[in-house]
Design a protein around this motif. Structure first.
Motif, PDB file in Angstrom:
ATOM      1  N   THR A 139       0.799  -1.222   0.000  1.00  0.00           N
ATOM      2  CA  THR A 139       0.000   0.000   0.000  1.00  0.00           C
ATOM      3  C   THR A 139       0.830   1.269   0.000  1.00  0.00           C
ATOM      4  O   THR A 139       0.370   2.290  -0.526  1.00  0.00           O
ATOM      5  CB  THR A 139      -0.984   0.024   1.183  1.00  0.00           C
ATOM      6  OG1 THR A 139      -0.272  -0.239   2.385  1.00  0.00           O
ATOM      7  CG2 THR A 139      -2.070  -1.016   0.975  1.00  0.00           C
ATOM      8  N   TYR A 140       2.034   1.244   0.560  1.00  0.00           N
ATOM      9  CA  TYR A 140       2.891   2.427   0.422  1.00  0.00           C
ATOM     10  C   TYR A 140       3.093   2.715  -1.062  1.00  0.00           C
ATOM     11  O   TYR A 140       2.901   3.825  -1.535  1.00  0.00           O
ATOM     12  CB  TYR A 140       4.267   2.208   1.070  1.00  0.00           C
ATOM     13  CG  TYR A 140       4.366   2.450   2.550  1.00  0.00           C
ATOM     14  CD1 TYR A 140       3.961   3.654   3.125  1.00  0.00           C
ATOM     15  CD2 TYR A 140       4.919   1.493   3.381  1.00  0.00           C
ATOM     16  CE1 TYR A 140       4.096   3.877   4.486  1.00  0.00           C
ATOM     17  CE2 TYR A 140       5.064   1.716   4.749  1.00  0.00           C
ATOM     18  CZ  TYR A 140       4.648   2.910   5.286  1.00  0.00           C
ATOM     19  OH  TYR A 140       4.786   3.137   6.634  1.00  0.00           O
ATOM     20  N   ASP A 141       3.478   1.679  -1.803  1.00  0.00           N
ATOM     21  CA  ASP A 141       3.747   1.845  -3.230  1.00  0.00           C
ATOM     22  C   ASP A 141       2.485   2.250  -3.988  1.00  0.00           C
ATOM     23  O   ASP A 141       2.520   3.113  -4.862  1.00  0.00           O
ATOM     24  CB  ASP A 141       4.328   0.555  -3.796  1.00  0.00           C
ATOM     25  CG  ASP A 141       5.271   0.793  -4.951  1.00  0.00           C
ATOM     26  OD1 ASP A 141       5.954   1.840  -4.981  1.00  0.00           O
ATOM     27  OD2 ASP A 141       5.357  -0.084  -5.822  1.00  0.00           O
ATOM     28  N   LYS A 142       1.359   1.674  -3.605  1.00  0.00           N
ATOM     29  CA  LYS A 142       0.095   2.000  -4.262  1.00  0.00           C
ATOM     30  C   LYS A 142      -0.284   3.470  -4.047  1.00  0.00           C
ATOM     31  O   LYS A 142      -0.628   4.187  -4.985  1.00  0.00           O
ATOM     32  CB  LYS A 142      -1.024   1.093  -3.723  1.00  0.00           C
ATOM     33  CG  LYS A 142      -2.353   1.271  -4.424  1.00  0.00           C
ATOM     34  CD  LYS A 142      -3.457   0.456  -3.761  1.00  0.00           C
ATOM     35  CE  LYS A 142      -3.168  -1.009  -3.777  1.00  0.00           C
ATOM     36  NZ  LYS A 142      -4.265  -1.823  -3.200  1.00  0.00           N
ATOM     37  N   MET A 143      -0.198   3.927  -2.796  1.00  0.00           N
ATOM     38  CA  MET A 143      -0.566   5.318  -2.496  1.00  0.00           C
ATOM     39  C   MET A 143       0.438   6.302  -3.099  1.00  0.00           C
ATOM     40  O   MET A 143       0.039   7.339  -3.646  1.00  0.00           O
ATOM     41  CB  MET A 143      -0.650   5.535  -0.983  1.00  0.00           C
ATOM     42  CG  MET A 143      -1.769   4.777  -0.299  1.00  0.00           C
ATOM     43  SD  MET A 143      -3.406   5.160  -0.959  1.00  0.00           S
ATOM     44  CE  MET A 143      -3.723   3.713  -1.955  1.00  0.00           C
ATOM     45  N   LEU A 144       1.728   5.987  -3.024  1.00  0.00           N
ATOM     46  CA  LEU A 144       2.726   6.869  -3.620  1.00  0.00           C
ATOM     47  C   LEU A 144       2.573   6.905  -5.139  1.00  0.00           C
ATOM     48  O   LEU A 144       2.782   7.946  -5.760  1.00  0.00           O
ATOM     49  CB  LEU A 144       4.136   6.424  -3.219  1.00  0.00           C
ATOM     50  CG  LEU A 144       4.475   6.698  -1.755  1.00  0.00           C
ATOM     51  CD1 LEU A 144       5.694   5.901  -1.317  1.00  0.00           C
ATOM     52  CD2 LEU A 144       4.683   8.188  -1.511  1.00  0.00           C
TER      53      LEU A 144
END
Length: 104
Positions: free
Chosen positions: A86-91
């Motif tokens: 989710t870090y990668d998804k949101m970023l």
């Protein structure tokens, strides 16, 4: 998955409230009431650490730029390696022109 460890009525209620926030100002107001300044700064710092890891910055650079400890940087890195992405998804949503994180 560790999601099940936090799932419950109170957490559902909190997350549903976050999803109801209308704009950035309302978000600031909600989190100002909900969290201490230190808690908000800690969350923001972790997210910035994630952004810098995604940009392939070194731990030393991240430590200098954010003030985060190596333990915090390592924790965020573990989320990239073993978390829910989710870090990668949101970023990716915030910075669509940047390349996604890829573990070495």
């Amino acid at each position: 998955m560790q999601i099940e460890k936090i799932r419950g009525h109170q957490t559902d209620q909190l997350f549903k409230a976050v999803l109801e926030l209308k704009d950035l100002e309302e978000c600031y107001e909600f989190f100002d009431d909900l969290c201490t300044i230190s808690e908000i700064q800690s969350l923001a710092q972790r997210f910035e650490v994630a952004h810098l890891l995604r940009l392939k910055k070194t731990y030393e650079t991240i430590k200098k730029e954010t003030g985060a400890s190596t333990a915090t940087i390592s924790r965020v890195r573990r989320c990239f390696d073993y978390g829910n992405d989710t870090y990668d998804k949101m970023l990716g949503r915030l910075y669509p022109d940047e390349k996604p994180f890829q573990a070495k």
